[in-house]
Design an enzyme around this catalytic site. Structure first.
Site, PDB file in Angstrom:
ATOM      1  N   HIS A   1      -3.321   6.989   1.748  1.00 43.59           N
ATOM      2  CA  HIS A   1      -3.410   6.029   1.668  1.00 43.59           C
ATOM      3  C   HIS A   1      -5.149   5.073   1.808  1.00 43.59           C
ATOM      4  O   HIS A   1      -5.363   6.000   2.949  1.00 43.59           O
ATOM      5  CB  HIS A   1      -2.233   5.192   1.801  1.00 43.59           C
ATOM      6  CG  HIS A   1      -3.154   3.704   1.832  1.00 43.59           C
ATOM      7  ND1 HIS A   1      -3.736   3.440   0.365  1.00 43.59           N
ATOM      8  CD2 HIS A   1      -3.041   2.885   3.149  1.00 43.59           C
ATOM      9  CE1 HIS A   1      -4.037   2.320   0.556  1.00 43.59           C
ATOM     10  NE2 HIS A   1      -3.393   1.562   1.795  1.00 43.59           N
TER      11      HIS A   1
ATOM     12  N   CYS B   1       1.068  -1.206   0.178  1.00 43.78           N
ATOM     13  CA  CYS B   1       0.125  -0.378  -0.106  1.00 43.78           C
ATOM     14  C   CYS B   1       0.673   1.437   0.165  1.00 43.78           C
ATOM     15  O   CYS B   1       0.296   2.349  -0.586  1.00 43.78           O
ATOM     16  CB  CYS B   1      -1.061   0.462   1.390  1.00 43.78           C
ATOM     17  SG  CYS B   1      -2.472  -1.139   1.314  1.00 43.78           S
TER      18      CYS B   1
ATOM     19  N   ASN C   1     -10.174  -0.055  -0.917  1.00 48.70           N
ATOM     20  CA  ASN C   1      -8.489  -0.082  -0.416  1.00 48.70           C
ATOM     21  C   ASN C   1      -8.101  -0.116  -1.626  1.00 48.70           C
ATOM     22  O   ASN C   1      -7.869  -1.812  -1.947  1.00 48.70           O
ATOM     23  CB  ASN C   1      -7.962  -0.849   0.894  1.00 48.70           C
ATOM     24  CG  ASN C   1      -7.211  -1.223   1.026  1.00 48.70           C
ATOM     25  OD1 ASN C   1      -5.783   0.003   0.241  1.00 48.70           O
ATOM     26  ND2 ASN C   1      -5.739  -1.355   2.354  1.00 48.70           N
TER      27      ASN C   1
HETATM   28  N1  ACO Z   1     -18.972  -8.425   8.598  1.00 45.68           N
HETATM   29  C1  ACO Z   1     -19.146  -8.414  10.222  1.00 45.68           C
HETATM   30  N2  ACO Z   1     -18.062  -8.948  10.822  1.00 45.68           N
HETATM   31  C2  ACO Z   1     -17.144  -9.222  10.248  1.00 45.68           C
HETATM   32  C3  ACO Z   1     -16.350  -9.054   9.433  1.00 45.68           C
HETATM   33  C4  ACO Z   1     -17.139  -8.950   8.291  1.00 45.68           C
HETATM   34  N3  ACO Z   1     -16.859  -8.464   7.045  1.00 45.68           N
HETATM   35  N4  ACO Z   1     -15.539  -8.455   9.085  1.00 45.68           N
HETATM   36  C5  ACO Z   1     -15.237  -9.493  11.039  1.00 45.68           C
HETATM   37  N5  ACO Z   1     -16.688  -9.689  11.328  1.00 45.68           N
HETATM   38  C6  ACO Z   1     -16.688  -9.879  13.030  1.00 45.68           C
HETATM   39  C7  ACO Z   1     -15.640 -10.729  14.082  1.00 45.68           C
HETATM   40  O1  ACO Z   1     -15.864 -11.873  13.705  1.00 45.68           O
HETATM   41  C8  ACO Z   1     -15.474  -9.826  14.756  1.00 45.68           C
HETATM   42  O2  ACO Z   1     -16.340 -10.476  15.523  1.00 45.68           O
HETATM   43  P1  ACO Z   1     -16.621 -11.831  16.877  1.00 45.68           P
HETATM   44  O3  ACO Z   1     -16.543 -10.210  17.575  1.00 45.68           O
HETATM   45  O4  ACO Z   1     -17.800 -12.406  17.213  1.00 45.68           O
HETATM   46  O5  ACO Z   1     -15.202 -12.530  17.381  1.00 45.68           O
HETATM   47  C9  ACO Z   1     -16.050  -8.841  15.261  1.00 45.68           C
HETATM   48  O6  ACO Z   1     -16.189  -8.650  13.457  1.00 45.68           O
HETATM   49  C10 ACO Z   1     -14.568  -7.832  15.321  1.00 45.68           C
HETATM   50  O7  ACO Z   1     -13.904  -8.393  14.778  1.00 45.68           O
HETATM   51  P2  ACO Z   1     -12.687  -7.399  14.524  1.00 45.68           P
HETATM   52  O8  ACO Z   1     -11.287  -8.453  13.929  1.00 45.68           O
HETATM   53  O9  ACO Z   1     -11.605  -7.329  15.853  1.00 45.68           O
HETATM   54  O10 ACO Z   1     -13.128  -6.362  13.811  1.00 45.68           O
HETATM   55  P3  ACO Z   1     -12.179  -4.957  13.995  1.00 45.68           P
HETATM   56  O11 ACO Z   1     -13.268  -3.789  15.352  1.00 45.68           O
HETATM   57  O12 ACO Z   1     -10.925  -4.960  14.753  1.00 45.68           O
HETATM   58  O13 ACO Z   1     -11.958  -4.339  12.818  1.00 45.68           O
HETATM   59  C11 ACO Z   1     -10.964  -3.665  10.093  1.00 45.68           C
HETATM   60  C12 ACO Z   1     -10.788  -5.224  11.550  1.00 45.68           C
HETATM   61  C13 ACO Z   1     -11.846  -3.231   9.882  1.00 45.68           C
HETATM   62  C14 ACO Z   1     -10.587  -5.089   9.650  1.00 45.68           C
HETATM   63  C15 ACO Z   1      -9.838  -3.391  12.001  1.00 45.68           C
HETATM   64  O14 ACO Z   1      -8.768  -3.938  12.058  1.00 45.68           O
HETATM   65  C16 ACO Z   1      -9.322  -2.339  10.667  1.00 45.68           C
HETATM   66  O15 ACO Z   1      -9.083  -1.320  10.014  1.00 45.68           O
HETATM   67  N6  ACO Z   1      -8.148  -2.707  10.228  1.00 45.68           N
HETATM   68  C17 ACO Z   1      -7.059  -1.780   9.727  1.00 45.68           C
HETATM   69  C18 ACO Z   1      -6.400  -3.221   8.682  1.00 45.68           C
HETATM   70  C19 ACO Z   1      -6.633  -2.039   7.653  1.00 45.68           C
HETATM   71  O16 ACO Z   1      -7.014  -0.639   7.009  1.00 45.68           O
HETATM   72  N7  ACO Z   1      -5.628  -2.707   7.095  1.00 45.68           N
HETATM   73  C20 ACO Z   1      -5.728  -2.511   5.188  1.00 45.68           C
HETATM   74  C21 ACO Z   1      -4.276  -2.633   4.568  1.00 45.68           C
HETATM   75  S1  ACO Z   1      -3.271  -1.600   5.413  1.00 45.68           S
HETATM   76  C22 ACO Z   1      -3.070  -0.442   4.930  1.00 45.68           C
HETATM   77  O17 ACO Z   1      -3.149  -0.187   3.914  1.00 45.68           O
HETATM   78  C23 ACO Z   1      -2.675   0.775   6.057  1.00 45.68           C
END
Ligand code: ACO
Length: 327
Positions: free
Chosen positions: A254, A119, A284
């Site tokens: 980004h 990225c 993304n």
């Molecule tokens: N739909 C519904 N529920 C979901 C989904 C989905 N697509 N994905 C995960 N869940 C559920 C999980 O199973 C979990 O359920 P549980 O509590 O029953 O176990 C719950 O949602 C929370 O999951 P987490 O992974 O802890 O969710 P979080 O709040 O951390 O959000 C996310 C996830 C959006 C990926 C977040 O961590 C994030 O934005 N991280 C940054 C990563 C990113 O943007 N990366 C991109 C590439 S890196 C870059 O470009 C910088």
């Protein structure tokens, strides 16, 4: 790195972008993935993404974006003597996708190579091309970020597959004699910390599994690093060039996640309306996201001559960095 002692300054003289025809809404995704529009919008700000058609390759997206950038610049393809493509989803393991793009555009001179920083790829590619131009080694570069992440997603992993899309963005970068206050790239800073390799990676590759593999991510950990790293790199670049956050007209980040964009702006004390946001429509797109966002804000008239803009990104590696430009 400061840019005060070289004979040339590199200047972005045109930009362009391309999105595949097929837009996929969260609702459409929720028909095959165990997810919902509400969850995706709340956690990421994403409402839709674009997926490349079958047979539509990263190089096709890159060429379409490059043609638009050349058009805006009024530069003929045969003036280009450097093609740098930032991608983590090349057409083939080798040769570089940049060589295919070069050939498709009819360019037969100069150099062409890929840069891989996921990225952060476009930021790395821009900084590399800028270095070549500033010392007079090349005169006119096409710097492109192009990705088909839909090809490396695991559709059973709902925590990742809803976040990414395909697309491409490009800029034409031209060397111009350096003079104080002129438009051009003012400085850049590239960073990496490979200790975090496992936070965001693809579990395949020619040397490990012999397959392309699928994207794996520890989302929470990536999130934690993102805001801190991005805010600090922005402050470092601005300070190096004698600017404060308040001097910035536009932050072109980004586009990973709306919460990362908001968190970074808040940490910087930057007004949210100075942040270019396209993640809601593009999702993304990895290395394509910064030039896609840049092209959007240039074409809708937000970015104007004389303004101070900062491009930044973070991605797998971990890698991160930014480039400051006077438009
Ligand atoms: N739909 C519904 N529920 C979901 C989904 C989905 N697509 N994905 C995960 N869940 C559920 C999980 O199973 C979990 O359920 P549980 O509590 O029953 O176990 C719950 O949602 C929370 O999951 P987490 O992974 O802890 O969710 P979080 O709040 O951390 O959000 C996310 C996830 C959006 C990926 C977040 O961590 C994030 O934005 N991280 C940054 C990563 C990113 O943007 N990366 C991109 C590439 S890196 C870059 O470009 C910088």
């Amino acid at each position: 790195m400061t840019h005060s002692v070289t004979p040339f300054t590199s200047r972005i003289v045109g930009c362009g972008s391309y999105l595949p025809a097929r837009a996929v809404s969260n609702e459409e995704l929720a028909r095959t993935v165990d997810t919902s529009d509400d969850w995706i919008v709340e956690r990421s700000g994403i409402r839709q993404r674009y997926f490349a058609a079958e047979g539509e390759l990263t190089s096709d997206l890159a060429v379409a974006a490059a043609r638009r950038a050349l058009d805006m610049a009024g530069v003929a393809a045969d003036e280009v003597d450097l093609v740098v493509v930032a991608t983590a989803t090349p057409d083939n393991t080798f040769p570089a996708t940049a060589t295919k793009v070069q050939a498709k555009l009819g360019i037969t001179q100069g150099a062409a190579f890929d840069v891989q920083a996921v990225c952060t790829g476009f930021i790395y590619a821009l900084a590399v091309a800028d270095s070549f131009l500033r010392v007079g080694q090349h005169r006119c570069a096409l710097v492109i970020g192009a990705e088909t992440f839909s090809r490396i997603l695991d559709w059973t992993d709902r925590g990742t597959c809803v976040l990414f899309g395909d697309g491409a963005g490009a800029v034409v970068l031209r060397a111009e004699p350096s003079r104080p206050g002129a438009p051009g790239l003012l400085g850049s800073r590239l960073r990496a910390d490979g200790r975090h390799y496992d936070l965001l990676y693809v579990d395949g590759g020619p040397s490990s599994t012999g397959t392309a593999g699928a994207l794996r991510m520890q989302g929470r950990e990536v999130f934690r690093h993102a805001v801190a790293n991005l805010a600090s790199v922005v402050v470092e670049i601005l300070a190096e060039q004698g600017f404060a956050v308040a001097d910035l007209d536009w932050l072109v980040p980004h586009q990973a996640n709306l919460r990362i964009l908001a968190g970074t702006a808040k940490k910087l004390g930057l007004a949210p309306e100075k942040v270019v946001v396209t993640v809601d429509r593009h999702a993304n797109t990895s290395a394509a996201s910064v030039p896609l966002a840049l092209d959007t804000a240039v074409r809708d008239g937000r970015i104007r001559p004389g303004q101070l803009i900062l491009l930044e990104g973070m991605g797998g590696g971990l890698t991160w960095g930014g480039c400051l430009a006077r438009w």
